[in-house]
Design an enzyme around this catalytic site. Structure first.
Site, mmCIF file in Angstrom:
data_model
loop_
_atom_site.group_PDB
_atom_site.id
_atom_site.type_symbol
_atom_site.label_atom_id
_atom_site.label_comp_id
_atom_site.label_asym_id
_atom_site.label_seq_id
_atom_site.Cartn_x
_atom_site.Cartn_y
_atom_site.Cartn_z
ATOM 1 N N ASP A 1 -3.227 -8.439 6.985
ATOM 2 C CA ASP A 1 -4.110 -7.438 6.370
ATOM 3 C C ASP A 1 -5.552 -7.699 6.823
ATOM 4 O O ASP A 1 -6.038 -8.831 6.743
ATOM 5 C CB ASP A 1 -3.985 -7.592 4.835
ATOM 6 C CG ASP A 1 -4.625 -6.452 4.082
ATOM 7 O OD1 ASP A 1 -4.715 -5.343 4.618
ATOM 8 O OD2 ASP A 1 -5.028 -6.690 2.914
ATOM 9 N N HIS A 2 -6.233 -6.666 7.277
ATOM 10 C CA HIS A 2 -7.647 -6.754 7.664
ATOM 11 C C HIS A 2 -7.962 -7.889 8.652
ATOM 12 O O HIS A 2 -8.881 -8.689 8.420
ATOM 13 C CB HIS A 2 -8.551 -6.922 6.417
ATOM 14 C CG HIS A 2 -8.568 -5.719 5.549
ATOM 15 N ND1 HIS A 2 -9.294 -4.588 5.844
ATOM 16 C CD2 HIS A 2 -7.929 -5.453 4.383
ATOM 17 C CE1 HIS A 2 -9.101 -3.680 4.897
ATOM 18 N NE2 HIS A 2 -8.260 -4.169 4.003
ATOM 19 N N LYS B 1 -13.435 1.698 -8.452
ATOM 20 C CA LYS B 1 -13.340 2.573 -7.284
ATOM 21 C C LYS B 1 -14.168 3.837 -7.411
ATOM 22 O O LYS B 1 -14.567 4.428 -6.419
ATOM 23 C CB LYS B 1 -11.877 2.942 -7.045
ATOM 24 C CG LYS B 1 -10.993 1.727 -6.773
ATOM 25 C CD LYS B 1 -9.606 2.159 -6.378
ATOM 26 C CE LYS B 1 -8.626 0.999 -6.372
ATOM 27 N NZ LYS B 1 -8.918 -0.016 -5.371
ATOM 28 N N ARG C 1 -3.129 -8.532 -9.013
ATOM 29 C CA ARG C 1 -4.040 -9.522 -9.615
ATOM 30 C C ARG C 1 -4.173 -9.293 -11.122
ATOM 31 O O ARG C 1 -4.177 -10.236 -11.910
ATOM 32 C CB ARG C 1 -5.426 -9.409 -8.971
ATOM 33 C CG ARG C 1 -5.432 -9.766 -7.505
ATOM 34 C CD ARG C 1 -6.798 -9.600 -6.902
ATOM 35 N NE ARG C 1 -6.784 -9.953 -5.478
ATOM 36 C CZ ARG C 1 -7.855 -10.215 -4.758
ATOM 37 N NH1 ARG C 1 -9.051 -10.157 -5.290
ATOM 38 N NH2 ARG C 1 -7.752 -10.538 -3.487
ATOM 39 N N ASP D 1 -3.203 -4.559 -4.041
ATOM 40 C CA ASP D 1 -3.512 -5.954 -4.341
ATOM 41 C C ASP D 1 -4.081 -6.078 -5.757
ATOM 42 O O ASP D 1 -3.605 -6.866 -6.572
ATOM 43 C CB ASP D 1 -4.502 -6.520 -3.306
ATOM 44 C CG ASP D 1 -4.692 -8.015 -3.472
ATOM 45 O OD1 ASP D 1 -3.971 -8.623 -4.281
ATOM 46 O OD2 ASP D 1 -5.566 -8.595 -2.813
ATOM 47 N N ASN E 1 -1.453 0.433 0.128
ATOM 48 C CA ASN E 1 -1.814 -0.982 -0.062
ATOM 49 C C ASN E 1 -2.169 -1.285 -1.521
ATOM 50 O O ASN E 1 -3.009 -0.592 -2.108
ATOM 51 C CB ASN E 1 -3.049 -1.313 0.777
ATOM 52 C CG ASN E 1 -2.722 -1.545 2.236
ATOM 53 O OD1 ASN E 1 -1.643 -1.198 2.686
ATOM 54 N ND2 ASN E 1 -3.648 -2.135 2.955
ATOM 55 N N SER F 1 -4.891 0.721 -5.381
ATOM 56 C CA SER F 1 -4.427 0.315 -6.710
ATOM 57 C C SER F 1 -4.861 1.345 -7.745
ATOM 58 O O SER F 1 -5.932 1.954 -7.633
ATOM 59 C CB SER F 1 -5.006 -1.055 -7.089
ATOM 60 O OG SER F 1 -4.229 -2.090 -6.518
#
Ligand code: G3H
Ligand code: 13P
Ligand code: ZN
Length: 309
Positions: free
Chosen positions: A82-83, A184, A260, A256, A254, A214
């Site tokens: 990723d990235h 966001k 978390r 993440d 994607n 997300s």
């Protein structure tokens, strides 16, 4: 079944108008929670590793854990960088056995991004590895952002076509209003679906990727805050928008931040409710289960990739 590339996975997703979840992994419990969910739902899966994850866990540990997941489940799993920020990290991952890498040249001017991406594509394709690139800058749309400000950061449809043609890249992450992390949108969540439609019409059959996708599930933010956390004003991409994107050429979504939050909420709750427990297997086991249930929810209700493995 060995690790697979995302080639066939994306072809199936594109045709079936669903998306494959790409989940960030950092340790064993996260990997197991995600993989158990995919196994239960018979879903294709992308496990992605960032430079930060490699540094935290050491590359070899994550690689071996993902190999264990493949052996244990026989699921089609992609191991993805990723990235990747330069050629060297992409090369290291390709040489290590990753089946997919992202070269993120989005911070560079167009021509530099093309040149860097092309260099990675040439190396990767020779080894049978697929490449994701990024064009445009991820940023939430504030209510009062005007069209020219948006044009300056979001992916330009004509540039996307030129970029794909010149680099030979296998998938492209685009900027249409999503962004990384738990904050966001300042105002109402909004994605530029018109732009997405233009890009996918200009690139028929080509897999588009959404980063920063997300939802920042409120139940986990509330749980974190109930058990001593302080995460005010978090806002993510509504699930309905992700479902819509998955029917418009977006094949990889994607996630993440939601992992978390699920993990942190569960650990906080467990430790507060069980103050005398100090066995990590108890609270990490509870976190693993929370991740599993959250990923099952995504697969069934958002990504639409249940039973597609
Ligand atoms: O997009 C970034 C991912 O959430 C990975 O984050 O670089 O902190 O591992 P990280
Ligand atoms: P989120 O922060 O929205 O989970 O995005 C993750 C991501 O894009 C990883 O590359
Ligand atoms: Zn990302």
């Amino acid at each position: 079944m060995p690790l697979v590339t995302s080639k066939q996975m994306f072809k199936n997703a594109y045709e079936g108008q669903y998306a494959v979840g790409a989940f960030n992994v950092n340790n064993m419990e996260i990997i197991q929670g995600i993989v158990e969910a995919a196994q239960e739902e018979k879903a294709p899966l992308i496990l992605q590793v960032s430079a930060g994850a490699r540094k935290y866990a050491k590359p070899i540990y994550l690689k071996k854990l993902v190999e264990a997941a493949v052996e244990d489940t026989n699921l089609p799993i992609v191991l993805h960088l990723d990235h990747g920020e330069n050629f060297e990290i992409c090369k290291a991952c390709i040489d290590d056995g990753f089946t997919s890498v992202m070269i993120d040249g989005s911070k560079y001017p167009f021509e530099e991004n093309v040149a860097l991406t092309k260099k990675v594509v040439d190396y990767a394709h020779e080894k049978g590895v697929v490449v994701e690139a990024e064009l445009g800058k991820l940023a939430g749309i504030e209510d009062n952002v005007n069209v020219s400000q948006r044009d300056a950061t979001f992916t330009d449809p004509d540039e996307a076509v030129e970029f794909v043609e010149r680099t030979g890249v296998d998938s492209l992450a685009i900027a249409i209003g999503t962004s990384h992390g738990a904050y966001k949108f300042k105002g109402e969540p909004r994605l530029d679906f018109e732009r997405l439609e233009k890009i996918s019409n200009l690139l028929p059959g080509f897999p588009i990727v959404l980063h920063g996708a997300s939802t920042v599930l409120p139940e986990f933010v509330e749980l974190c805050n109930k058990y001593g956390g302080d995460i005010p004003g978090a806002k993510g991409v509504p699930e309905e928008m992700l479902k819509k994107a998955a029917t418009m050429g977006v094949c990889k979504i994607n996630i993440d931040t939601d992992l978390r939050l699920a993990m942190t909420a569960s650990v906080r709750k467990y430790l507060v409710e069980n103050p005398s427990v100090f066995d990590p297997r108890k609270y990490l086991g509870s976190a693993r289960e929370a991740i599993k249930q959250m990923v099952i929810h995504k697969i069934k209700n958002v990504l639409g990739c249940s039973q597609k493995a």
